[in-house]
Write a protein that holds these residues in place. Structure first.
Motif, mmCIF file in Angstrom:
data_model
loop_
_atom_site.group_PDB
_atom_site.id
_atom_site.type_symbol
_atom_site.label_atom_id
_atom_site.label_comp_id
_atom_site.label_asym_id
_atom_site.label_seq_id
_atom_site.Cartn_x
_atom_site.Cartn_y
_atom_site.Cartn_z
ATOM 1 N N SER A 174 -3.409 -26.428 1.563
ATOM 2 C CA SER A 174 -4.118 -25.234 2.012
ATOM 3 C C SER A 174 -4.672 -24.438 0.841
ATOM 4 N N GLN A 216 -8.424 -15.658 6.021
ATOM 5 C CA GLN A 216 -7.804 -16.970 6.197
ATOM 6 C C GLN A 216 -7.398 -17.164 7.644
ATOM 7 N N GLY A 217 -6.780 -18.299 7.937
ATOM 8 C CA GLY A 217 -6.501 -18.652 9.324
ATOM 9 C C GLY A 217 -5.619 -17.651 10.038
ATOM 10 N N ARG A 218 -4.572 -17.185 9.363
ATOM 11 C CA ARG A 218 -3.611 -16.310 10.048
ATOM 12 C C ARG A 218 -4.202 -14.959 10.398
ATOM 13 N N GLU A 258 -5.663 -15.613 13.598
ATOM 14 C CA GLU A 258 -4.570 -15.699 14.576
ATOM 15 C C GLU A 258 -4.069 -14.314 14.958
ATOM 16 N N THR A 317 2.672 -20.048 11.102
ATOM 17 C CA THR A 317 2.039 -18.716 11.156
ATOM 18 C C THR A 317 1.562 -18.394 12.576
ATOM 19 N N THR A 318 1.208 -19.420 13.333
ATOM 20 C CA THR A 318 0.772 -19.227 14.711
ATOM 21 C C THR A 318 1.932 -18.689 15.539
ATOM 22 N N THR A 377 -3.449 -27.827 18.597
ATOM 23 C CA THR A 377 -3.525 -27.838 17.136
ATOM 24 C C THR A 377 -3.954 -29.223 16.678
ATOM 25 N N ASN A 380 -0.291 -30.205 12.650
ATOM 26 C CA ASN A 380 0.305 -30.022 11.316
ATOM 27 C C ASN A 380 1.830 -30.133 11.330
ATOM 28 N N ASP A 415 -6.958 -24.852 17.557
ATOM 29 C CA ASP A 415 -6.602 -24.541 16.173
ATOM 30 C C ASP A 415 -7.015 -25.760 15.376
ATOM 31 N N CYS A 444 -8.111 -26.543 12.106
ATOM 32 C CA CYS A 444 -8.384 -26.476 10.659
ATOM 33 C C CYS A 444 -8.493 -27.872 10.050
ATOM 34 N N ARG A 445 -8.070 -28.912 10.768
ATOM 35 C CA ARG A 445 -8.249 -30.277 10.258
ATOM 36 C C ARG A 445 -9.064 -31.121 11.246
ATOM 37 N N SER A 471 -8.351 -22.277 9.679
ATOM 38 C CA SER A 471 -8.056 -21.953 8.296
ATOM 39 C C SER A 471 -9.008 -22.799 7.467
ATOM 40 N N LYS A 531 -9.239 -23.079 4.528
ATOM 41 C CA LYS A 531 -8.577 -23.578 3.324
ATOM 42 C C LYS A 531 -8.201 -25.047 3.463
ATOM 43 N N LYS A 532 -8.377 -25.595 4.643
ATOM 44 C CA LYS A 532 -8.136 -27.024 4.841
ATOM 45 C C LYS A 532 -9.487 -27.750 4.871
HETATM 46 C C1 LIG Z 1 -2.792 -23.386 7.651
HETATM 47 C C2 LIG Z 1 -2.760 -23.310 9.093
HETATM 48 C C3 LIG Z 1 -2.884 -22.081 9.748
HETATM 49 C C4 LIG Z 1 -2.898 -20.744 9.016
HETATM 50 O O1 LIG Z 1 -3.963 -20.623 8.147
HETATM 51 P P1 LIG Z 1 -3.879 -19.811 6.762
HETATM 52 O O2 LIG Z 1 -5.253 -19.979 6.193
HETATM 53 O O3 LIG Z 1 -2.812 -20.428 5.933
HETATM 54 O O4 LIG Z 1 -3.584 -18.393 7.075
HETATM 55 C C5 LIG Z 1 -2.910 -22.101 11.136
HETATM 56 N N1 LIG Z 1 -2.800 -23.249 11.832
HETATM 57 C C6 LIG Z 1 -2.663 -24.440 11.221
HETATM 58 C C7 LIG Z 1 -2.556 -25.684 12.042
HETATM 59 C C8 LIG Z 1 -2.621 -24.518 9.844
HETATM 60 O O5 LIG Z 1 -2.462 -25.698 9.249
#
Ligand SMILES: *Cc1c(COP(=O)(O)O)cnc(C)c1O
Length: 460
Positions: free
Chosen positions: A55, A102-104, A107, A129-130, A185, A189, A218, A220-221, A258, A260-261
């Protein structure tokens, strides 16, 4: 095999380097003791190969760095925002796009609006974080994946799928009016980075329609998930990865990312949705806590780099290298006799610490022991995904363990080369030799939420 498989090569060359410092085992022992045996509290300078997370740890491309220079830093209506909005609208097909830092943050905004006491969220698996953002509102978060997918060894193509037999039962049990959202998701993850099939999301869409439920992706990937769909799910062989992602995202009512992924950036997040009324509520919270609607806590240059990253991530050569290089680590660990979650997921390899350190009881955190040993032996940093992360206590204060005691080796995107990964494999030879002498850990300090980030431990 009739033809020899060629060495997996990185589909990029290196233009800039960042030195890594080698340290001694004695030095690392001291550093880990000082960090309370929690690698989250180590200095990164003391880490050799950092597999703590994928991340925000990826390397950007030359084009993204060029975007950083041309980013528009205007407070409102920036060119870089327009670029990002255009790319995300095209990817998601959703009309309301909110940037977040960022993702959270995405959320927190969405789930504080949807959540609250007596509300229930259902997911294949809530990421940490979810779950924390949902439980913080007083709501309940329930995970449902198929029972057979919880077996770390069973070879199934889509172990991230939501259990669609259980879902209708939960809807009946809690009443559809109390279900705030269903969250899929993608990839899953916390359950081994396993992919979710298109068929599962399509069926999920149907169930949500029948019960008037909000479906949140969700994702991010989402690009890594698209790779698995193209290669494992019938009917998608001739799709591009981007087409697969687009098709999946169009099944959702809202999308959280997120960045960041799979955004291939070091900071950033997205919250997008179809419903206008919900989007107005979200925008109000965004402005109060993140920033104006055209930057949401991001610099213009961050949005520019994200707009470019969201296109690069679907490059066929990149995705092949990404998924195969993760599999390379997992397959070679398995060949050494290290128990790993199978099949290998997209962004990480998960080692089954309960099995590897079978002499350590779960209330002495075998995953944490492996995490510490990998750091001491090789300067490798990774994270426990087991009872430290997900454990709870019963009324008597006894640990209710997580279903699995895993250790995640997450692979940053475009950062390490094959020789770094071969080094990690070598360190596991030491782990195999010492595994029966290893002792467990106890927690000496923990906060109320997300304890794995800041807890302190002591060796038993
Ligand atoms: C990383 C992640 C998040 C949270 O995102 P951040 O950018 O770390 O705040 C939420 N859901 C999933 C599946 C993640 O991998």
């Amino acid at each position: 095999m009739s033809t020899k498989e060629r060495t997996l090569t990185e589909p990029f060359k290196i233009k800039m380097v960042e030195p890594l410092k080698a340290t001694s085992e004695a030095y690392r022992l001291g550093a880990l003791r000082q960090a309370g045996y929690n690698p989250f509290l180590l200095r990164s300078d003391d880490v050799f190969i950092d597999l703590l997370t994928d991340s925000g740890t990826g390397a950007m491309s030359d084009k993204q760095w060029a975007g950083i220079m041309s980013g528009d830093e205007s407070y409102a209506g920036a060119r870089s925002w327009e670029h990002l909005e255009r790319v995300v609208k095209d990817l998601t097909g959703m009309p309301y796009i909110l940037p977040t830092h960022q993702g959270r943050a995405a959320e927190r905004i969405l789930y504080s609006i949807l959540g609250g006491k007596d509300k229930v969220f259902i997911s294949n698996t809530h990421f940490d974080t979810t779950r924390a953002n949902i439980e913080f509102t007083g709501a309940t978060a329930i995970d449902i994946i198929y029972a057979e997918a919880q077996d770390p060894e069973v070879d199934l193509p889509f172990k991230g799928d939501m259990d669609l037999e259980k879902l209708p039962l939960l809807i009946k049990q809690y009443g559809k009016e109390n279900i705030a959202a269903v969250i899929i998701t993608v990839t899953n993850n916390s359950a081994g980075g396993q992919p979710v099939s298109m068929a599962n999301v399509k069926e999920l869409r149907k169930i949500c329609d029948e019960n008037n439920l909000l479906l949140v992706i969700d994702g991010c990937r989402i690009a890594e998930n698209a790779y698995f769909i193209k290669h494992r799910e019938a009917g998608f062989e001739n799709y591009t990865y981007e087409e697969i992602a687009k098709e999946m995202l169009r099944l959702g009512d809202a999308f959280i990312m997120s960045a960041k992924k799979d955004g291939l950036v070091n900071i950033g997040g997205l919250l997008t949705m179809k419903d206008e009324v919900l989007s107005v509520k979200c925008k109000n919270l965004l402005i109060i806590s993140e920033g104006f609607t055209t930057y949401g806590g991001l610099a213009g240059r961050d949005m520019e780099a994200l707009a470019i990253g969201l296109k690069e991530v679907f490059d066929a050569d990149y995705l092949h290298y990404r998924i195969r290089s993760t599999a390379y680590l997992g397959e070679h660990l398995k060949a050494k006799g290290i128990p790993v979650v199978w099949p290998i997921g997209g962004h990480a390899v998960y080692v089954d610490a309960k099995k590897l350190y079978s002499n350590i009881p779960v209330d002495q955190y075998p995953g944490q022991a492996l995490v510490c040993d990998l750091y001491i032996k090789g300067g490798i940093r990774c994270v426990e995904v087991g009872s430290v992360m997900f454990g709870k206590y019963d009324e008597a204060g006894k640990l209710i363990p997580a279903p699995n005691e895993l250790v995640r080796l997450a692979i940053p995107r475009r950062v390490y080369t094959q020789s770094h990964i071969d080094f990690v494999l070598d360190v596991f030879d030491d782990i195999l030799e010492m595994r029966n002498q290893t002792k467990g850990y106890k927690i000496t300090y923990e906060p109320q939420f997300l304890r794995h980030f800041t807890a302190h431990f002591e060796k038993i």
